[in-house]
Motif scaffolding. Structure first.
Motif, PDB file in Angstrom:
ATOM      1  N   ALA A  18       0.833  -1.206   0.000  1.00 47.80           N
ATOM      2  CA  ALA A  18       0.000   0.000   0.000  1.00 47.80           C
ATOM      3  C   ALA A  18       0.868   1.257   0.000  1.00 47.80           C
ATOM      4  O   ALA A  18       0.593   2.216  -0.730  1.00 47.80           O
ATOM      5  CB  ALA A  18      -0.920   0.000   1.218  1.00 47.80           C
ATOM      6  N   VAL A  19       1.941   1.238   0.800  1.00 49.00           N
ATOM      7  CA  VAL A  19       2.837   2.402   0.875  1.00 49.00           C
ATOM      8  C   VAL A  19       3.521   2.639  -0.459  1.00 49.00           C
ATOM      9  O   VAL A  19       3.538   3.762  -0.985  1.00 49.00           O
ATOM     10  CB  VAL A  19       3.889   2.216   1.988  1.00 49.00           C
ATOM     11  CG1 VAL A  19       4.931   3.335   1.951  1.00 49.00           C
ATOM     12  CG2 VAL A  19       3.216   2.183   3.358  1.00 49.00           C
ATOM     13  N   THR A  20       4.086   1.581  -1.041  1.00 45.87           N
ATOM     14  CA  THR A  20       4.797   1.744  -2.315  1.00 45.87           C
ATOM     15  C   THR A  20       3.820   2.064  -3.451  1.00 45.87           C
ATOM     16  O   THR A  20       4.154   2.814  -4.368  1.00 45.87           O
ATOM     17  CB  THR A  20       5.606   0.482  -2.668  1.00 45.87           C
ATOM     18  OG1 THR A  20       4.732  -0.659  -2.689  1.00 45.87           O
ATOM     19  CG2 THR A  20       6.697   0.234  -1.642  1.00 45.87           C
ATOM     20  N   GLY A  21       2.609   1.485  -3.376  1.00 48.98           N
ATOM     21  CA  GLY A  21       1.602   1.801  -4.392  1.00 48.98           C
ATOM     22  C   GLY A  21       1.243   3.271  -4.365  1.00 48.98           C
ATOM     23  O   GLY A  21       1.099   3.910  -5.417  1.00 48.98           O
ATOM     24  N   TRP A  22       1.102   3.831  -3.165  1.00 48.11           N
ATOM     25  CA  TRP A  22       0.810   5.261  -3.022  1.00 48.11           C
ATOM     26  C   TRP A  22       1.970   6.101  -3.550  1.00 48.11           C
ATOM     27  O   TRP A  22       1.760   7.116  -4.224  1.00 48.11           O
ATOM     28  CB  TRP A  22       0.506   5.594  -1.568  1.00 48.11           C
ATOM     29  CG  TRP A  22       0.364   7.059  -1.294  1.00 48.11           C
ATOM     30  CD1 TRP A  22       1.175   7.840  -0.534  1.00 48.11           C
ATOM     31  CD2 TRP A  22      -0.647   7.939  -1.818  1.00 48.11           C
ATOM     32  NE1 TRP A  22       0.738   9.139  -0.530  1.00 48.11           N
ATOM     33  CE2 TRP A  22      -0.387   9.230  -1.312  1.00 48.11           C
ATOM     34  CE3 TRP A  22      -1.749   7.745  -2.649  1.00 48.11           C
ATOM     35  CZ2 TRP A  22      -1.186  10.326  -1.616  1.00 48.11           C
ATOM     36  CZ3 TRP A  22      -2.540   8.843  -2.956  1.00 48.11           C
ATOM     37  CH2 TRP A  22      -2.265  10.116  -2.442  1.00 48.11           C
ATOM     38  N   ASP A  23       3.209   5.674  -3.248  1.00 50.49           N
ATOM     39  CA  ASP A  23       4.391   6.397  -3.741  1.00 50.49           C
ATOM     40  C   ASP A  23       4.419   6.406  -5.274  1.00 50.49           C
ATOM     41  O   ASP A  23       4.692   7.436  -5.897  1.00 50.49           O
ATOM     42  CB  ASP A  23       5.672   5.764  -3.203  1.00 50.49           C
ATOM     43  CG  ASP A  23       5.879   6.041  -1.720  1.00 50.49           C
ATOM     44  OD1 ASP A  23       5.241   6.977  -1.201  1.00 50.49           O
ATOM     45  OD2 ASP A  23       6.681   5.318  -1.087  1.00 50.49           O
ATOM     46  N   TYR A  24       4.152   5.238  -5.861  1.00 47.40           N
ATOM     47  CA  TYR A  24       4.141   5.152  -7.323  1.00 47.40           C
ATOM     48  C   TYR A  24       3.026   6.009  -7.917  1.00 47.40           C
ATOM     49  O   TYR A  24       3.202   6.663  -8.947  1.00 47.40           O
ATOM     50  CB  TYR A  24       3.963   3.696  -7.776  1.00 47.40           C
ATOM     51  CG  TYR A  24       5.210   2.858  -7.680  1.00 47.40           C
ATOM     52  CD1 TYR A  24       6.430   3.320  -8.179  1.00 47.40           C
ATOM     53  CD2 TYR A  24       5.181   1.591  -7.112  1.00 47.40           C
ATOM     54  CE1 TYR A  24       7.568   2.543  -8.100  1.00 47.40           C
ATOM     55  CE2 TYR A  24       6.319   0.811  -7.031  1.00 47.40           C
ATOM     56  CZ  TYR A  24       7.520   1.288  -7.523  1.00 47.40           C
ATOM     57  OH  TYR A  24       8.645   0.522  -7.447  1.00 47.40           O
ATOM     58  N   LEU A  25       1.864   5.996  -7.261  1.00 48.22           N
ATOM     59  CA  LEU A  25       0.737   6.787  -7.762  1.00 48.22           C
ATOM     60  C   LEU A  25       1.065   8.270  -7.727  1.00 48.22           C
ATOM     61  O   LEU A  25       0.800   8.994  -8.698  1.00 48.22           O
ATOM     62  CB  LEU A  25      -0.509   6.501  -6.930  1.00 48.22           C
ATOM     63  CG  LEU A  25      -1.783   7.249  -7.356  1.00 48.22           C
ATOM     64  CD1 LEU A  25      -2.165   6.903  -8.783  1.00 48.22           C
ATOM     65  CD2 LEU A  25      -2.931   6.918  -6.399  1.00 48.22           C
ATOM     66  N   ARG A  26       1.660   8.739  -6.620  1.00 51.81           N
ATOM     67  CA  ARG A  26       2.045  10.151  -6.533  1.00 51.81           C
ATOM     68  C   ARG A  26       3.069  10.510  -7.598  1.00 51.81           C
ATOM     69  O   ARG A  26       2.963  11.551  -8.247  1.00 51.81           O
ATOM     70  CB  ARG A  26       2.626  10.458  -5.145  1.00 51.81           C
ATOM     71  CG  ARG A  26       1.575  10.619  -4.069  1.00 51.81           C
ATOM     72  CD  ARG A  26       2.179  11.227  -2.834  1.00 51.81           C
ATOM     73  NE  ARG A  26       3.373  10.496  -2.416  1.00 51.81           N
ATOM     74  CZ  ARG A  26       4.232  10.935  -1.504  1.00 51.81           C
ATOM     75  NH1 ARG A  26       4.040  12.105  -0.923  1.00 51.81           N
ATOM     76  NH2 ARG A  26       5.274  10.206  -1.154  1.00 51.81           N
TER      77      ARG A  26
END
Length: 198
Positions: A168-176
């Motif tokens: 979830a953390v890395t997915g959010w980072d990639y999305l940003r």
């Protein structure tokens, strides 16, 4: 160069999928340990193919195309089979769902940004996520076939939750990062990318 060793290792991960699926239908303690062995070999091949391709200067377009696909197919297949055969409890389905959704999100982002000639490099935290995930899944594959003193199902589920959190953390980072790049893509490029989806 399909016949190069790095590409053959990548193809092995895809070939391993139906073999892993078969172990669920032929369920027995032996089959669960075979599944662990297959998945572990696939995980090792994931490390080796990239390392050998760089070391031997055999990086190819086919390898860059197949490598992430092989990884995602392998993980998604195992997660789906674990859920389908009730090897994960009801609470364990949630982290599995998070992991699958994140993989779809990142794949979509990479496809979109690739059209705009923008890369989305793998972060160190994402590598940790992959590492935890690649330990959790074989532990869950063994499950109740593990020695009685080892609560494999509980350990595997706990590791899956940790992997889901990192996911979830890395997915959010990639999305940003993806949204940031999207804002910088000229308008005509955005239209071009969108037109390819029609």
């Amino acid at each position: 160069m399909v016949s190069s060793l790095p590409n053959l290792l990548t193809l092995f991960r895809i070939v391993a999928i139906p073999l892993l699926v078969a172990t669920f239908y032929l369920d027995s303690p032996t089959m669960r340990w075979i599944a662990l062995g297959l998945f572990s070999l696939a995980g090792i091949s994931d490390f080796l193919d990239g390392w050998l391709a760089r070391r031997w200067q055999q990086v190819s377009s086919l390898g860059r195309f197949l490598d992430p696909i092989a990884d995602k197919l392998l993980v998604a297949s195992v997660l789906m089979m674990l859920v389908a055969f009730h090897r994960i409890d009801a609470w364990g389905v949630l982290p599995a769902l998070v992991i699958l959704c994140r993989e779809i999100l990142v794949s979509g982002l990479r496809e979109f940004l690739a059209e705009a000639k923008v890369g989305l490099p793998v972060t160190n935290l994402a590598k940790w996520k992959t590492g935890v995930q690649m330990v959790a899944l074989p532990v869950l594959l063994v499950g109740s076939a593990a020695p009685s003193w080892l609560p494999a199902e509980h350990i595997g589920t706990a590791l899956l939750w940790i992997a889901a959190f990192l996911t979830a953390v890395t997915g959010w980072d990639y999305l940003r990062a993806g949204l940031h790049h999207m804002d910088q893509i000229p308008k005509h490029d955005k239209n071009t990318v969108r037109a390819t989806e029609i």
